[in-house]
Design an enzyme around this catalytic site. Structure first.
Site, short mmCIF file in Angstrom:
data_model
loop_
_atom_site.label_atom_id
_atom_site.label_comp_id
_atom_site.label_asym_id
_atom_site.label_seq_id
_atom_site.Cartn_x
_atom_site.Cartn_y
_atom_site.Cartn_z
N GLY A 6 0.84 -1.20 0.00
CA GLY A 6 0.00 0.00 0.00
C GLY A 6 0.87 1.24 0.00
O GLY A 6 1.44 1.59 1.02
N ALA A 7 0.99 1.86 -1.19
CA ALA A 7 1.88 3.03 -1.31
C ALA A 7 1.04 4.31 -1.30
O ALA A 7 1.29 5.23 -2.08
CB ALA A 7 2.71 2.92 -2.59
N GLY A 8 0.07 4.34 -0.43
CA GLY A 8 -0.70 5.57 -0.26
C GLY A 8 -0.02 6.46 0.77
O GLY A 8 1.16 6.30 1.08
N ARG A 29 0.01 -0.56 -6.13
CA ARG A 29 -0.57 -0.92 -7.41
C ARG A 29 -0.10 0.04 -8.50
O ARG A 29 0.27 -0.35 -9.59
CB ARG A 29 -2.11 -0.85 -7.35
CG ARG A 29 -2.76 -1.90 -6.55
CD ARG A 29 -4.27 -1.85 -6.71
NE ARG A 29 -4.88 -0.58 -6.33
CZ ARG A 29 -6.22 -0.40 -6.29
NH1 ARG A 29 -7.02 -1.40 -6.60
NH2 ARG A 29 -6.73 0.75 -5.93
N ALA A 119 -0.04 10.91 8.46
CA ALA A 119 1.05 10.43 7.60
C ALA A 119 2.07 11.53 7.36
O ALA A 119 3.28 11.31 7.42
CB ALA A 119 0.46 9.93 6.28
N LYS A 170 -12.87 5.68 16.40
CA LYS A 170 -12.52 7.10 16.48
C LYS A 170 -12.80 7.80 15.16
O LYS A 170 -13.12 8.99 15.12
CB LYS A 170 -11.08 7.28 16.94
CG LYS A 170 -10.01 6.80 15.97
CD LYS A 170 -9.58 7.87 14.98
CE LYS A 170 -8.57 7.33 13.98
NZ LYS A 170 -8.19 8.35 12.94
N ASP A 223 -6.00 8.82 19.68
CA ASP A 223 -6.36 8.99 18.27
C ASP A 223 -7.70 9.73 18.13
O ASP A 223 -7.90 10.49 17.17
CB ASP A 223 -6.44 7.62 17.59
CG ASP A 223 -6.03 7.68 16.12
OD1 ASP A 223 -5.96 6.60 15.50
OD2 ASP A 223 -5.79 8.78 15.60
N THR A 227 -7.96 13.13 15.87
CA THR A 227 -8.76 13.09 14.65
C THR A 227 -9.99 13.99 14.74
O THR A 227 -10.48 14.47 13.72
CB THR A 227 -9.18 11.63 14.35
OG1 THR A 227 -8.04 10.78 14.53
CG2 THR A 227 -9.68 11.47 12.93
N1 LIG Z 1 -3.22 9.01 6.07
C1 LIG Z 1 -2.99 9.01 7.38
O1 LIG Z 1 -2.65 10.04 7.97
C2 LIG Z 1 -3.15 7.74 8.17
C3 LIG Z 1 -3.79 6.64 7.62
N2 LIG Z 1 -3.94 5.52 8.39
C4 LIG Z 1 -4.66 4.36 7.82
O2 LIG Z 1 -3.93 3.83 6.73
C5 LIG Z 1 -4.84 3.14 5.87
C6 LIG Z 1 -4.50 3.53 4.44
O3 LIG Z 1 -4.87 4.89 4.34
P1 LIG Z 1 -4.05 5.97 3.51
O4 LIG Z 1 -2.70 5.46 3.11
O5 LIG Z 1 -4.11 7.23 4.30
O6 LIG Z 1 -4.98 6.06 2.22
P2 LIG Z 1 -4.65 6.60 0.76
O7 LIG Z 1 -5.97 6.85 0.15
O8 LIG Z 1 -3.65 7.68 0.84
O9 LIG Z 1 -3.93 5.35 0.04
C7 LIG Z 1 -4.57 4.11 -0.06
C8 LIG Z 1 -3.60 3.19 -0.80
O10 LIG Z 1 -4.18 1.90 -0.83
C9 LIG Z 1 -4.14 1.43 -2.18
N3 LIG Z 1 -5.28 0.56 -2.43
C10 LIG Z 1 -6.58 0.89 -2.35
N4 LIG Z 1 -7.33 -0.19 -2.64
C11 LIG Z 1 -6.45 -1.20 -2.91
C12 LIG Z 1 -6.59 -2.55 -3.27
N5 LIG Z 1 -7.82 -3.08 -3.40
N6 LIG Z 1 -5.49 -3.31 -3.47
C13 LIG Z 1 -4.27 -2.76 -3.33
N7 LIG Z 1 -4.04 -1.48 -2.98
C14 LIG Z 1 -5.14 -0.72 -2.78
C15 LIG Z 1 -4.22 2.66 -3.04
O11 LIG Z 1 -3.66 2.35 -4.31
P3 LIG Z 1 -4.14 3.18 -5.61
O12 LIG Z 1 -3.49 4.52 -5.45
O13 LIG Z 1 -3.62 2.37 -6.73
O14 LIG Z 1 -5.66 3.27 -5.53
C16 LIG Z 1 -3.36 3.63 -2.24
O15 LIG Z 1 -2.00 3.44 -2.57
C17 LIG Z 1 -6.25 3.56 6.31
O16 LIG Z 1 -6.89 2.50 7.00
C18 LIG Z 1 -6.01 4.72 7.26
O17 LIG Z 1 -6.98 4.80 8.29
C19 LIG Z 1 -3.46 5.41 9.67
C20 LIG Z 1 -2.82 6.48 10.23
C21 LIG Z 1 -2.62 7.70 9.53
O1 LIG Z 2 -5.87 7.88 11.48
C1 LIG Z 2 -5.46 9.00 11.26
C2 LIG Z 2 -4.78 9.80 12.34
O2 LIG Z 2 -4.43 8.98 13.43
C3 LIG Z 2 -5.71 9.69 9.97
O3 LIG Z 2 -7.00 10.22 10.07
P1 LIG Z 2 -7.92 10.36 8.77
O4 LIG Z 2 -8.06 8.97 8.19
O5 LIG Z 2 -9.21 10.93 9.31
O6 LIG Z 2 -7.20 11.29 7.83
#
Ligand SMILES: NC(=O)C1=CN([C@@H]2O[C@H](COP(=O)(O)OP(=O)(O)OC[C@H]3O[C@@H](n4cnc5c(N)ncnc54)[C@H](OP(=O)(O)O)[C@@H]3O)[C@@H](O)[C@H]2O)C=CC1
Ligand SMILES: O=C(CO)COP(=O)(O)O
Length: 305
Positions: A6-8, A29, A119, A170, A223, A227
């Protein structure tokens, strides 16, 4: 080597901070999220999951994508330490992240990394504290050492139920907090909402076997405060838009929306009263208007706190 799927925003941020101290393989992906922080040369990117051979793998895809990812790759991932980094309850099964891992990968060591962390803050190397939960404390201690960095301080617990539910619930309360602010109800109303929301979180979590100290820790109260009080939160911003009658980009990850629906079902199955969660689910689902949603909470019978 640490693997991250997961490179989000969150997966990339974890790669940035962990990659400062050890080799990381980051799978996505399509490319890497647009975090404006350079990745160290210890971070390798791949779109081929077979290249992720690390014994410890962080699962940083959204909660509602985790089941599908594990279903498609369970055989390849089984037997490893699989650390869920997502927050929510799976809509299809009503399970949390570690139960999904255990179902798909029975020989894996499931764990969860959760708590108050944006993040962008992690990527910038700002001090952050998170909860690392693993029912196997020896494995949890090894993961705690492996995944802690100079700026990312992990606290360990064996209470995966409490840690997961804190992070999941949360987000729902954060949507409600955003509704309150978006509707112009003020900060006092938000404080009341957060407090009653925490009571709702505790009711369900304790009924499902969580320990109270976990909910009072980083993964719950910590958290929740972060949030509900920051517009860095997507759940909070989504709620603000709902409260203001404004639109919101459907492509933005808002975990609390699907989790609210999943938790309404879970609460009903266990006979737990969760009025704020029910309000969020009905409002986000367009089944009630904003005045109806607000009235539904303010007209509840008076009772002891
Ligand atoms: N952002 C934050 O500040 C924080 C996030 N989190 C948690 O991290 C988790 C991920 O969130 P976040 O990274 O922020 O979200 P984003 O929307 O930034 O990224 C989601 C990533 O997941 C990938 N993805 C989505 N669906 C699929 C799939 N079916 N198969 C493979 N890859 C997939 C996406 O790929 P593509 O780009 O190709 O769609 C994307 O790279 C969440 O549960 C969130 O609650 C926890 C703490 C902090
Ligand atoms: O989980 C998170 C902070 O701890 C990120 O919050 P959001 O998913 O609401 O952006």
């Amino acid at each position: 080597m640490i693997g991250i799927l997961g490179a989000g925003a969150f997966g990339t941020a974890l790669a940035v901070t962990l990659g400062r101290e050890q080799p990381v393989m980051l799978w996505g992906r399509r490319g890497v999220a647009g975090l404006d922080v350079a990745l160290s040369e210890q971070v390798r990117l791949t779109a081929d999951l077979a290249e992720v051979e690390a014994e410890t793998v962080l699962l940083a895809v959204p909660m509602q994508a985790l089941g599908g990812l594990l279903g498609a790759n369970g055989g390849r991932l089984d037997g490893r330490a699989l650390v869920a980094c997502c927050k929510g309850v799976d809509l299809a099964t009503g399970l949390g992240p570690t139960a999904l891992i255990a179902a798909a990968c029975p020989a894996a060591t499931p764990a969860i990394l959760t708590g108050p962390s944006f993040a962008a803050d992690i990527a910038r190397g700002l001090p952050t504290a998170l909860t690392l939960a693993c029912t196997d404390d020896a494995a949890g201690e090894a993961l705690q050492r492996r995944l802690s960095t100079a700026a990312l301080r992990l606290y360990r617990t064996t209470d995966t139920v409490g840690a997961e539910l804190g992070g999941a619930l949360k987000n729902v309360i954060a949507i409600a907090a955003g509704v309150v602010i978006g509707a112009g109800l003020g900060h006092s109303a938000r404080a009341a909402l957060m407090t009653r929301g925490y009571a709702e979180m505790q009711r369900l979590a304790l009924a499902l076997g969580a320990r109270p100290e976990t909910l009072a820790g980083l993964s719950g109260l910590g958290d929740l405060v972060l949030t509900c009080t920051s517009d860095q939160s997507r759940n909070f911003r989504f709620g603000q838009a709902l409260g203001a009658g404004a639109g919101f980009d459907a492509h933005v990850t808002v975990e609390g929306r699907a989790t609210a629906t999943a938790v309404v079902r879970l609460a009903a199955a266990h006979g737990i009263d969760m009025p704020i969660t029910a309000m969020v689910d009905a409002l986000a689902g367009g089944r009630v208007t904003l005045p109806q949603a607000i009235q539904s909470l303010l007209s509840r019978p008076l009772k002891q706190e």
